[in-house]
Enzyme design. Sequence first.
Site, short mmCIF file in Angstrom:
data_model
loop_
_atom_site.label_atom_id
_atom_site.label_comp_id
_atom_site.label_asym_id
_atom_site.label_seq_id
_atom_site.Cartn_x
_atom_site.Cartn_y
_atom_site.Cartn_z
N ASP A 166 0.84 -1.20 0.00
CA ASP A 166 0.00 0.00 0.00
C ASP A 166 0.87 1.25 0.00
O ASP A 166 1.57 1.54 0.97
CB ASP A 166 -0.89 0.01 1.25
CG ASP A 166 -1.80 1.23 1.28
OD1 ASP A 166 -2.98 1.09 0.89
OD2 ASP A 166 -1.33 2.33 1.66
N LYS A 218 -2.63 6.02 -4.33
CA LYS A 218 -3.71 6.98 -4.03
C LYS A 218 -3.48 8.31 -4.73
O LYS A 218 -2.34 8.74 -4.91
CB LYS A 218 -3.78 7.22 -2.51
CG LYS A 218 -3.76 5.94 -1.70
CD LYS A 218 -3.93 6.14 -0.22
CE LYS A 218 -3.65 4.83 0.52
NZ LYS A 218 -2.23 4.56 0.80
N TYR A 272 3.35 9.74 -0.54
CA TYR A 272 4.40 9.09 0.26
C TYR A 272 5.77 9.26 -0.42
O TYR A 272 6.80 8.99 0.20
CB TYR A 272 4.13 7.60 0.48
CG TYR A 272 2.82 7.23 1.13
CD1 TYR A 272 2.00 8.18 1.73
CD2 TYR A 272 2.39 5.90 1.16
CE1 TYR A 272 0.80 7.83 2.31
CE2 TYR A 272 1.18 5.54 1.75
CZ TYR A 272 0.39 6.51 2.32
OH TYR A 272 -0.81 6.15 2.89
N HIS A 323 -7.39 9.90 -1.91
CA HIS A 323 -6.72 9.88 -0.60
C HIS A 323 -7.53 10.58 0.50
O HIS A 323 -7.62 10.08 1.63
CB HIS A 323 -5.32 10.52 -0.74
CG HIS A 323 -4.33 9.99 0.24
ND1 HIS A 323 -3.00 9.82 -0.06
CD2 HIS A 323 -4.46 9.60 1.53
CE1 HIS A 323 -2.37 9.34 1.00
NE2 HIS A 323 -3.22 9.21 1.98
#
Length: 275
Positions: free
Chosen positions: A46, A76, A51, A109
């Site tokens: 994930d 996302k 990120y 998100h």
Amino acid sequence: MSSPSIVLSNGVNMPQVGIGMWQTPDGETATKAVQWAVDAGYRHIDTAMVYRNEEGVGAGVKACGVPREELFITTKLWNDDHGYETTLKAFEDSRKRLGVDYVDLYLIHWPGQQKTFIDTWRAFEKLYEEKKVRAIGVSNFEEEHLEELLAVCKVAPMVNQIEVHPDFQQSKLCDYCKKKNIAVTSWSPLGQGQLLSNPTLTKIAEKHKRTVAQVIIRWHVQLGLIVIPKSVNHERIKANFDVFSFELDESDLQTINAMEAGNRVGPDPKKFFHI
Ligand code: A2P
């Protein structure tokens, strides 16, 4: 031992335990975390655009030695990219950074404002119809956001990824999602590590000769939640997946269920980011 799967509303199997990549630095750290996870038996990874480790994750996916189609990769759409055209471009950028032909699950998100996520969702439906993604869903959506989306969508979201851990259980939202056939993934399932010295959980862990992290992950699994603990440490990555050979009993579950304390560790979706 392999992870059981949750069958999504469109029939796609999603491995119940995955490795979370939030706060994992890009490059070798992300690549190694993915390789170690796959070696340990994880088949679900994930990540998210924000990120900033999609490239490292993609390198891990290539190097891990398991065929792409046996892995389940989630990414996302970040808040800045809401809107129809911007979503299509953001998806393509994520896909390329990951170095994959398709993504297994693409999530919005954060909801932001209703009228904006509806346009975004239209693009998600297009990506789904074109088979660039095997499943589509949302993250941090509350009941009111889901109601708004479900009222107008052609394809209903298959997953809602939300903050869930023993002292922030979101049982009302989980029940709502269950009723609507939306699978729930727990983010920050260990409370960002803050629950790991909790005395109640330590007692249960001692009883089962397990770690507190394993007890918490097992609790998510027994509730039927998908769970994505984050770690960059080889031993902890392995241990966090070793949760399929013991079971919490009814009294353990009741004790953990009674830990609900409304302790959010992340942002409140109603307040966080309004574009
Ligand atoms: P690390 O990456 O150094 O292992 P969450 O998934 O709830 O966000 O929690 C992630 C945090 O918990 C990270 O700080 C991670 O650190 C730590 N963590 C993950 N698994 C374990 C474990 N088995 N034991 C102790 N800390 C852990």
